[in-house]
Design a protein around this motif. Structure first.
Motif, PDB file in Angstrom:
ATOM      1  N   ALA A   1      38.787 -38.891 -18.695  1.00  0.00           N
ATOM      2  CA  ALA A   1      38.163 -40.219 -18.636  1.00  0.00           C
ATOM      3  C   ALA A   1      38.916 -41.141 -17.691  1.00  0.00           C
ATOM      4  CB  ALA A   1      38.094 -40.827 -20.026  1.00  0.00           C
ATOM      5  N   SER A   2      40.231 -41.021 -17.662  1.00  0.00           N
ATOM      6  CA  SER A   2      41.052 -41.932 -16.879  1.00  0.00           C
ATOM      7  C   SER A   2      41.594 -41.240 -15.634  1.00  0.00           C
ATOM      8  CB  SER A   2      42.216 -42.431 -17.735  1.00  0.00           C
ATOM      9  OG  SER A   2      43.023 -43.308 -16.996  1.00  0.00           O
ATOM     10  N   SER A   3      41.459 -41.901 -14.501  1.00  0.00           N
ATOM     11  CA  SER A   3      42.050 -41.390 -13.261  1.00  0.00           C
ATOM     12  C   SER A   3      42.382 -42.574 -12.361  1.00  0.00           C
ATOM     13  CB  SER A   3      41.131 -40.383 -12.572  1.00  0.00           C
ATOM     14  OG  SER A   3      39.854 -40.916 -12.352  1.00  0.00           O
ATOM     15  N   LYS A   4      42.974 -42.293 -11.213  1.00  0.00           N
ATOM     16  CA  LYS A   4      43.436 -43.350 -10.308  1.00  0.00           C
ATOM     17  C   LYS A   4      42.978 -43.061  -8.883  1.00  0.00           C
ATOM     18  CE  LYS A   4      47.780 -43.728 -12.816  1.00  0.00           C
ATOM     19  NZ  LYS A   4      49.228 -43.543 -12.726  1.00  0.00           N
ATOM     20  N   LEU A   5      42.620 -44.122  -8.196  1.00  0.00           N
ATOM     21  CA  LEU A   5      42.400 -44.064  -6.756  1.00  0.00           C
ATOM     22  C   LEU A   5      43.627 -44.688  -6.113  1.00  0.00           C
ATOM     23  CD1 LEU A   5      40.615 -43.633  -4.221  1.00  0.00           C
ATOM     24  CD2 LEU A   5      39.902 -46.011  -4.519  1.00  0.00           C
ATOM     25  N   ILE A   6      44.226 -43.967  -5.177  1.00  0.00           N
ATOM     26  CA  ILE A   6      45.401 -44.456  -4.455  1.00  0.00           C
ATOM     27  C   ILE A   6      45.012 -44.514  -2.980  1.00  0.00           C
ATOM     28  CG2 ILE A   6      47.838 -44.034  -3.951  1.00  0.00           C
ATOM     29  CD1 ILE A   6      47.645 -42.053  -6.483  1.00  0.00           C
ATOM     30  N   TYR A   7      45.070 -45.703  -2.376  1.00  0.00           N
ATOM     31  CA  TYR A   7      44.635 -45.814  -0.981  1.00  0.00           C
ATOM     32  C   TYR A   7      45.536 -46.760  -0.199  1.00  0.00           C
ATOM     33  CZ  TYR A   7      42.514 -50.408  -1.801  1.00  0.00           C
ATOM     34  OH  TYR A   7      42.313 -51.738  -2.084  1.00  0.00           O
ATOM     35  N   THR A   8      45.526 -46.546   1.121  1.00  0.00           N
ATOM     36  CA  THR A   8      46.316 -47.371   2.026  1.00  0.00           C
ATOM     37  C   THR A   8      45.768 -47.176   3.446  1.00  0.00           C
ATOM     38  OG1 THR A   8      48.581 -47.932   2.708  1.00  0.00           O
ATOM     39  CG2 THR A   8      48.071 -45.587   2.450  1.00  0.00           C
TER      40      THR A   8
ATOM     41  N   TYR B   1      41.590 -45.650   6.889  1.00  0.00           N
ATOM     42  CA  TYR B   1      42.302 -45.618   5.616  1.00  0.00           C
ATOM     43  C   TYR B   1      42.467 -44.175   5.153  1.00  0.00           C
ATOM     44  CZ  TYR B   1      41.604 -50.639   4.985  1.00  0.00           C
ATOM     45  OH  TYR B   1      41.655 -52.004   5.117  1.00  0.00           O
ATOM     46  N   ILE B   2      43.482 -43.938   4.360  1.00  0.00           N
ATOM     47  CA  ILE B   2      43.682 -42.644   3.705  1.00  0.00           C
ATOM     48  C   ILE B   2      43.692 -42.893   2.197  1.00  0.00           C
ATOM     49  CG2 ILE B   2      44.860 -41.471   5.595  1.00  0.00           C
ATOM     50  CD1 ILE B   2      47.543 -42.206   4.328  1.00  0.00           C
ATOM     51  N   TYR B   3      43.264 -41.877   1.447  1.00  0.00           N
ATOM     52  CA  TYR B   3      43.250 -42.047   0.002  1.00  0.00           C
ATOM     53  C   TYR B   3      43.311 -40.695  -0.695  1.00  0.00           C
ATOM     54  CZ  TYR B   3      38.232 -40.860   0.109  1.00  0.00           C
ATOM     55  OH  TYR B   3      37.022 -40.233   0.292  1.00  0.00           O
ATOM     56  N   LYS B   4      43.684 -40.743  -1.953  1.00  0.00           N
ATOM     57  CA  LYS B   4      43.687 -39.569  -2.808  1.00  0.00           C
ATOM     58  C   LYS B   4      43.382 -40.021  -4.227  1.00  0.00           C
ATOM     59  CE  LYS B   4      48.710 -39.794  -2.527  1.00  0.00           C
ATOM     60  NZ  LYS B   4      49.906 -39.099  -2.092  1.00  0.00           N
TER      61      LYS B   4
END
Length: 159
Positions: A61-68, A116-119
């Protein structure tokens, strides 16, 4: 001697057949199981110069978007957004795939004409890096792909 050759050839073919079958089953299972995150994609927002929507499927249910920005290769200035996905219990029933959480982040106030890059991260599983570029003031193009998950019993007119 001919019987031994035929027996050895038969044995080799049987082993090869089992190997191919096992590989096919393993590949099928991999395609239709969510272990962490998958089906990650970015779509332009309403204002393509500073808005992008990132979507993915998660096993949790829980996750994260990490971007820069793309010049921040080590993610030292990255922003992290916690996401609670929407559980899709119908995916297994109607489409013969695993159950998963649909996750989405609408990014706004991005810099125009910037890469941008993200994971995405779920628990300790981190996706490979993805990237997108916002539109500038000139012409802007993007590729759009869709999978409407249409099946015979959806009663959709696909003609």
């Amino acid at each position: 001697m001919k019987k031994i050759r035929k027996l050895v050839l038969f044995f080799i073919l049987v082993v090869l057949g089992f190997s191919i079958s096992y590989a096919s089953i393993t590949t099928f299972a991999t395609l239709f199981s969510v272990s962490g995150v998958d089906i990650i994609y970015a779509n332009p927002g309403e204002n393509c110069m500073n808005e992008v929507t990132i979507s993915w499927h998660s096993s949790k249910a829980s996750s994260k978007l990490i971007y820069t920005t793309a010049d921040d290769k080590n993610y030292e200035k990255a922003k992290t957004i916690e996401v609670t996905g929407i559980y899709d219990e119908t995916s297994f029933i109607y489409y013969d795939v695993c159950k998963f959480y649909k996750c989405r982040v609408d990014l706004k106030d991005l810099k125009a004409n910037t890469e941008y890059i993200y994971k995405v991260q779920t628990d300790n599983i981190v996706s490979r890096e993805h990237k997108f570029k916002t539109a500038g003031t000139g012409s802007f193009t993007f590729g759009y792909m869709s999978d409407i998950h249409a099946v015979n019993y959806d009663n959709l007119d696909l003609g």
